[in-house]
Design an enzyme around this catalytic site. Sequence first.
Site, mmCIF file in Angstrom:
data_model
loop_
_atom_site.group_PDB
_atom_site.id
_atom_site.type_symbol
_atom_site.label_atom_id
_atom_site.label_comp_id
_atom_site.label_asym_id
_atom_site.label_seq_id
_atom_site.Cartn_x
_atom_site.Cartn_y
_atom_site.Cartn_z
ATOM 1 N N GLN A 10 86.107 7.589 85.924
ATOM 2 C CA GLN A 10 87.328 7.126 86.850
ATOM 3 C C GLN A 10 86.710 6.079 87.615
ATOM 4 O OE1 GLN A 10 89.527 10.716 88.434
ATOM 5 N NE2 GLN A 10 87.767 11.567 88.147
ATOM 6 N N ALA A 54 77.323 9.491 86.041
ATOM 7 C CA ALA A 54 76.644 10.691 86.237
ATOM 8 C C ALA A 54 76.988 11.542 85.498
ATOM 9 C CB ALA A 54 77.480 11.269 87.574
ATOM 10 N N THR A 56 78.884 14.849 84.817
ATOM 11 C CA THR A 56 79.979 15.361 85.850
ATOM 12 C C THR A 56 80.530 16.797 85.617
ATOM 13 O OG1 THR A 56 81.532 14.240 85.007
ATOM 14 C CG2 THR A 56 80.595 13.154 87.107
ATOM 15 N N TYR A 119 74.788 21.508 89.017
ATOM 16 C CA TYR A 119 75.195 20.084 89.287
ATOM 17 C C TYR A 119 74.807 19.596 90.763
ATOM 18 C CZ TYR A 119 78.853 16.555 90.520
ATOM 19 O OH TYR A 119 79.352 15.200 90.823
#
Length: 281
Positions: A10, A54, A56, A119
Amino acid sequence: MILVFGRTGQVATELQRLGDVTALGRDQADLADPGACAEAIRTRQPRVVINAAAYTAVDRAEDEEPLATTINGASPAAMARACAAIGTPLVHISTDYVFDGSGTRPWSPDDPTRPINAYGRSKLAGETGIRAAGGSHAILRTSWVFSAHGNNFVKTMLRLGKDCDRLSIVADQVGGPTSAAAIARVCLTVAEALCLHPDRTGTYHLSGGPDVSWADFARAVFARTGRTPEVADIPSSAYPTPAARPHNSRLDNTALTRAFNLGRPDWQADLDEVLRDLDRL
Ligand SMILES: NC(=O)c1ccc[n+]([C@@H]2O[C@H](COP(=O)([O-])OP(=O)(O)OC[C@H]3O[C@@H](n4cnc5c(N)ncnc54)[C@H](OP(=O)(O)O)[C@@H]3O)[C@@H](O)[C@H]2O)c1
């Protein structure tokens, strides 16, 4: 050259729309290989590096913590050491999930961290490694990212809203929805500022305002579309997930405003923009 890790995500997508950047996909720099990330910096000698890549998948990370920790911890640390060695600033994106979500006060950048899922621990490892490298850097903690690309809450609501008359949405998690475009704009501004003022190195919070619950965020999405399914508030306990989520994700943006003269993004205006973007796609 502005070197970006991440190409399809994104924020990486918005960085490529907004700036003149060189974006590296997984095929050019795999964050599962910290040495390859450092080498990508050494060979290109960029003016500044932005890490928008990353691991995610928050729930999957519970089963893949070692991989998540390499991608979110060891690789950003390796990037930071490579950057420090050539005097290049690093802008890195982190998360509200480094906090435990207690209380209702917005978190300040120097509040104690205590992640409650794998995470969050992996992202905290990245922050620690970047600071230890000793170079010029900005760690931007953000939350609840949405955009016209990739997977996110707004797109999930639009999909579910097509077929359902009633949706039950968690109302006891509160935070700031943040558009990927707003994050990209801030990353580019902070990157340029760090080139001139390396002393602005530090950890900053960036989240859209005003703070809102997931249920109210869903209502805001539906209010802007033709279909308006009824949204029922439920507690997190009624929607169990493999990874626990923090209840209080409010982030205090004051430090970012002071250091870089950047106001808190207005997520409602940014949501309008994302919905227009989706119409165009
Ligand atoms: N999404 C949120 O709600 C949220 C909230 C707080 C903080 N953040 C942070 O914001 C940043 C940007 O998130 P985002 O929402 O833009 O993420 P995203 O859309 O999930 O994209 C993640 C990016 O990382 C890349 N990536 C994953 N594993 C990789 C690997 N091993 N090697 C190279 N690239 C890899 C992905 O590439 P592929 O397409 O090849 O998989 C993708 O481009 C991240 O640091 C994230 O932790 C996100």
